[in-house]
Write an enzyme that holds these catalytic residues in place. Structure first.
Site, PDB file in Angstrom:
ATOM      1  N   CYS A 130      -1.692   1.731  -3.155  1.00 35.07           N
ATOM      2  CA  CYS A 130      -2.653   2.879  -2.665  1.00 35.07           C
ATOM      3  C   CYS A 130      -1.978   4.036  -2.826  1.00 35.07           C
ATOM      4  O   CYS A 130      -2.687   5.096  -3.485  1.00 35.07           O
ATOM      5  CB  CYS A 130      -3.268   2.536  -1.297  1.00 35.07           C
ATOM      6  SG  CYS A 130      -4.024   0.836  -0.904  1.00 35.07           S
ATOM      7  N   GLU A 177      -6.916   1.075 -13.250  1.00 34.09           N
ATOM      8  CA  GLU A 177      -6.467   2.152 -12.492  1.00 34.09           C
ATOM      9  C   GLU A 177      -5.027   2.845 -13.239  1.00 34.09           C
ATOM     10  O   GLU A 177      -4.889   4.058 -13.444  1.00 34.09           O
ATOM     11  CB  GLU A 177      -6.075   2.049 -11.058  1.00 34.09           C
ATOM     12  CG  GLU A 177      -7.286   1.886 -10.347  1.00 34.09           C
ATOM     13  CD  GLU A 177      -7.251   1.596  -8.669  1.00 34.09           C
ATOM     14  OE1 GLU A 177      -7.983   1.966  -7.997  1.00 34.09           O
ATOM     15  OE2 GLU A 177      -6.029   1.149  -8.431  1.00 34.09           O
ATOM     16  N   LYS A 229      -0.487   5.293  -6.384  1.00 35.65           N
ATOM     17  CA  LYS A 229      -1.580   5.327  -7.382  1.00 35.65           C
ATOM     18  C   LYS A 229      -2.414   6.224  -7.100  1.00 35.65           C
ATOM     19  O   LYS A 229      -2.856   6.903  -8.045  1.00 35.65           O
ATOM     20  CB  LYS A 229      -2.109   3.979  -7.020  1.00 35.65           C
ATOM     21  CG  LYS A 229      -3.505   3.703  -7.759  1.00 35.65           C
ATOM     22  CD  LYS A 229      -4.887   4.087  -7.070  1.00 35.65           C
ATOM     23  CE  LYS A 229      -5.019   3.621  -5.778  1.00 35.65           C
ATOM     24  NZ  LYS A 229      -5.718   2.107  -5.790  1.00 35.65           N
ATOM     25  N   CYS A 271       0.866  -1.143  -0.091  1.00 35.98           N
ATOM     26  CA  CYS A 271       0.037   0.063  -0.165  1.00 35.98           C
ATOM     27  C   CYS A 271       0.886   1.241  -0.135  1.00 35.98           C
ATOM     28  O   CYS A 271       0.661   2.148  -0.733  1.00 35.98           O
ATOM     29  CB  CYS A 271      -1.069   0.017   1.165  1.00 35.98           C
ATOM     30  SG  CYS A 271      -1.748   1.616   1.472  1.00 35.98           S
ATOM     31  N   TYR A 273      -8.733  -4.293 -11.098  1.00 42.35           N
ATOM     32  CA  TYR A 273      -8.751  -2.627 -10.621  1.00 42.35           C
ATOM     33  C   TYR A 273      -7.207  -2.096 -10.774  1.00 42.35           C
ATOM     34  O   TYR A 273      -7.249  -1.045 -11.000  1.00 42.35           O
ATOM     35  CB  TYR A 273      -9.180  -2.650  -9.327  1.00 42.35           C
ATOM     36  CG  TYR A 273      -8.274  -3.174  -7.986  1.00 42.35           C
ATOM     37  CD1 TYR A 273      -7.379  -2.256  -7.415  1.00 42.35           C
ATOM     38  CD2 TYR A 273      -8.363  -4.422  -7.639  1.00 42.35           C
ATOM     39  CE1 TYR A 273      -6.785  -2.413  -6.566  1.00 42.35           C
ATOM     40  CE2 TYR A 273      -7.532  -4.675  -6.589  1.00 42.35           C
ATOM     41  CZ  TYR A 273      -6.757  -4.053  -6.090  1.00 42.35           C
ATOM     42  OH  TYR A 273      -5.521  -4.354  -5.235  1.00 42.35           O
ATOM     43  N   HIS A 276     -27.206  20.318  -1.593  1.00 43.47           N
ATOM     44  CA  HIS A 276     -27.215  20.995  -2.923  1.00 43.47           C
ATOM     45  C   HIS A 276     -26.217  21.945  -3.288  1.00 43.47           C
ATOM     46  O   HIS A 276     -26.134  22.792  -2.204  1.00 43.47           O
ATOM     47  CB  HIS A 276     -28.550  21.229  -3.439  1.00 43.47           C
ATOM     48  CG  HIS A 276     -28.925  21.706  -4.757  1.00 43.47           C
ATOM     49  ND1 HIS A 276     -29.004  20.648  -5.743  1.00 43.47           N
ATOM     50  CD2 HIS A 276     -29.203  22.812  -5.394  1.00 43.47           C
ATOM     51  CE1 HIS A 276     -29.001  20.988  -6.897  1.00 43.47           C
ATOM     52  NE2 HIS A 276     -29.391  22.581  -6.670  1.00 43.47           N
ATOM     53  N   GLU A 284     -25.717  13.952  -3.386  1.00 43.18           N
ATOM     54  CA  GLU A 284     -27.434  14.181  -3.355  1.00 43.18           C
ATOM     55  C   GLU A 284     -28.146  13.335  -4.185  1.00 43.18           C
ATOM     56  O   GLU A 284     -29.112  12.965  -4.038  1.00 43.18           O
ATOM     57  CB  GLU A 284     -27.742  15.727  -3.549  1.00 43.18           C
ATOM     58  CG  GLU A 284     -27.702  16.100  -4.755  1.00 43.18           C
ATOM     59  CD  GLU A 284     -28.320  17.416  -4.987  1.00 43.18           C
ATOM     60  OE1 GLU A 284     -29.430  17.490  -4.232  1.00 43.18           O
ATOM     61  OE2 GLU A 284     -27.645  18.117  -5.509  1.00 43.18           O
TER      62      GLU A 284
END
Length: 526
Positions: free
Chosen positions: A83, A224, A86, A78, A220, A501, A506
């Site tokens: 992670c 990515e 990346k 990681c 993934y 908003h 939302e």
């Protein structure tokens, strides 16, 4: 007298003898209450938690260089090649796109297309990683955890052979052993792959720009990497063997790939590499074959092109054999090689545990390994009985259009509850900030949200939430808390919530169109 204080007092008494879980071990020399093999996120979290509870702990960590010679410091995949780098490169790509978008908002940008300085990006990313490496070393020292830069191998259920960089071997004794060695990229068995291709273990350390790049694999990791390389301005192609993002919701996976194509990545569907050869000028000649041989090409579905870099992302696996598991009868899964564990993360051998990516059936996610490691130490040294809950774990795929999800995919929900009991609320929406730049027009159609529900009486119970759009991880993190509410999450709880908003999040609480209604799910803003 508190249990924690009493436990620490016990560890310092009895003439250097410690009683842990009913077993006696010397607290002198190379004997520990806990030895963790693997210095990644899960292993470090486990070690530090145990030390904080008064245990004498050691961590063994040794990075075997990749096929191309890449290696790194403390912190695991990681921190070093996963992670963290990346996400930083993904963000760098988004910044470049943001600069281009800024023209539509009135900013004067001199260059028609901003140019990336790869060496500066690499230096920035690696500088941050090295600071994290050092931070982990400091934290271990502060916690009085012994750090051994050595490769651990089991000799018996309480003994580990530690081989350091100088070739010196020492034996370390422990009452409890935790395997936290993670996984490494697999190299496909095709001519030239091992000699000429790189993996994600190498990408973040390339001293020269990758140039025209071919990414093999639609996990993934593959998506990515292909996504941010395209965003950074490199001519990038992607080979997909069958389906993208296996194990994820396939409605979302298909939209991600379609968006990547609109984003500029050249995608070759149903394709597998055949061979890779290095040309005299250093470039790589790649031949791949379409799995449907009725397609065109050089000859019955065979294609060829030349690339500067070929990155293979065709899966990851644990190096189980290097741990000496056979010698102590720790069982592994025949196909994956991962360590078989129970609900307490204990292997088939008492006192030997496994957490993180190397454990069979566990989500390959850093926060999962961290939480599992902490809970394990609390059970061993803190009188806890709390096991890790592996349900409703959120995650995000950092493709150019981010995908965040929590809970079940449509496919898994149907398999578990039956298609007749599933209802889906969904919507295609347009992020407000992306409606202004004309260059974004063809990318707007792929932003999509859905909740996968089980029909229950007058309400539907949400078993999966899926979000495609900007800052997907930030959006899903909050909904993940709601998904863990006792009794589950009713769909009415979502739709009765007032949205903020104007935001993209939302749109989740505004969902009202069901798939079963057959209505057009495209919605508009106010």
């Amino acid at each position: 007298m508190s249990r924690t204080w009493l436990h620490r007092w016990q560890l310092k008494t009895a003439a250097g003898v410690t009683r842990i879980c009913g077993r006696l071990f010397s607290a002198n020399g190379d004997r520990y209450d806990l030895v963790v093999i693997g210095g990644g996120s899960g292993g470090l979290a486990c070690a530090k938690e145990a030390a904080g509870l008064g245990a004498q702990v050691a961590v063994l960590d040794y990075v075997v260089p990749s096929v191309q010679g890449s290696s790194w410091g403390l912190g695991g995949t990681c921190v070093n090649v996963g992670c963290i780098p990346k996400k930083l490169m993904h963000h760098a790509a988004l910044l470049g796109e943001g600069i281009r978008d800024s023209r539509s908002y009135g900013w004067k940008v001199e260059e028609e297309r901003p140019e990336l300085v790869w060496s500066q990006l690499l230096s920035t990313v690696q500088g941050h990683i090295k600071s994290l490496n050092w931070g982990h070393r400091v934290q271990l020292k502060d916690k009085n955890v012994t750090y051994l830069n050595a490769k651990g191998k089991l000799l018996d259920r309480h003994t580990i052979s530690a081989l350091n960089m100088k070739g010196e071997v020492t034996e370390v004794k422990a009452s409890n052993i935790v395997l936290a060695t993670g996984t490494r990229p697999k190299i496909p068995d095709i001519p030239g792959a091992a000699e000429h291709c790189i993996t994600s273990d190498d990408l973040f350390m390339l001293r020269k720009p990758p140039g025209k790049t071919l990414v093999v694999g639609a996990s993934y990791v593959g998506l990515e990497c292909a996504g941010f390389l395209t965003g950074l301005g490199f001519d990038t192609s992607l080979l997909i063997r069958s389906i993208p993002l296996r194990g994820f919701d396939q409605d979302m996976a298909r939209l991600i790939v379609r968006n990547m194509e609109r984003h500029g990545t050249v995608v070759h569907h149903n394709s597998i590499p055949v061979k890779v050869e290095r040309l005299d000028d250093g470039r790589l000649d790649v031949v791949w074959q379409h799995t449907n041989q009725n397609e065109g090409g050089l000859e019955r579905g065979v294609f060829q092109d030349v690339f500067d870099t070929v990155l293979v992302a065709t899966g990851r696996g644990p190096d189980s054999k290097a741990l000496g598991l056979d010698a102590v009868s720790v069982e592994t899964d025949v196909e994956s090689g991962k360590v078989i564990v129970d609900e307490r993360d204990e292997t088939t051998v008492p006192h030997i545990f496994c957490i993180g990516d190397a454990a069979d059936g566990r989500p390959e996610l850093t926060p999962v390994a961290i939480k599992a490691g902490k809970l394990l130490s609390r059970r061993l040294f803190g009188n806890s009985t709390h096991n890790m809950d592996y349900n409703n774990i959120p995650t995000t795929v950092f493709t150019p259009m981010e995908y965040g999800c929590v809970g079940l995919s449509t496919e898994k929900a149907i398999n578990q509850f039956g298609s007749e009991n599933i209802e889906t609320y969904h919507a295609f929406y347009h992020p407000l900030e992306l409606t202004i730049p004309p260059e974004r027009e063809n990318q707007l159609e792929d932003h999509y949200i859905k909740t996968v529900c089980v029909r229950e009486g007058n309400d539907d119970r949400v078993v999966g939430i899926h979000f495609l759009g900007p800052n997907a991880g930030e959006v899903i993190q909050g909904f993940a808390v709601a998904m863990r509410a006792p009794g589950g999450l009713p769909m009415s709880q979502i739709t009765s919530t007032i949205g903020i908003h104007p935001t993209n999040a939302e749109e989740v609480v505004k969902l009202y169109i069901t798939k079963s209604s057959g209505r057009d799910p495209v919605v508009t803003g106010c």
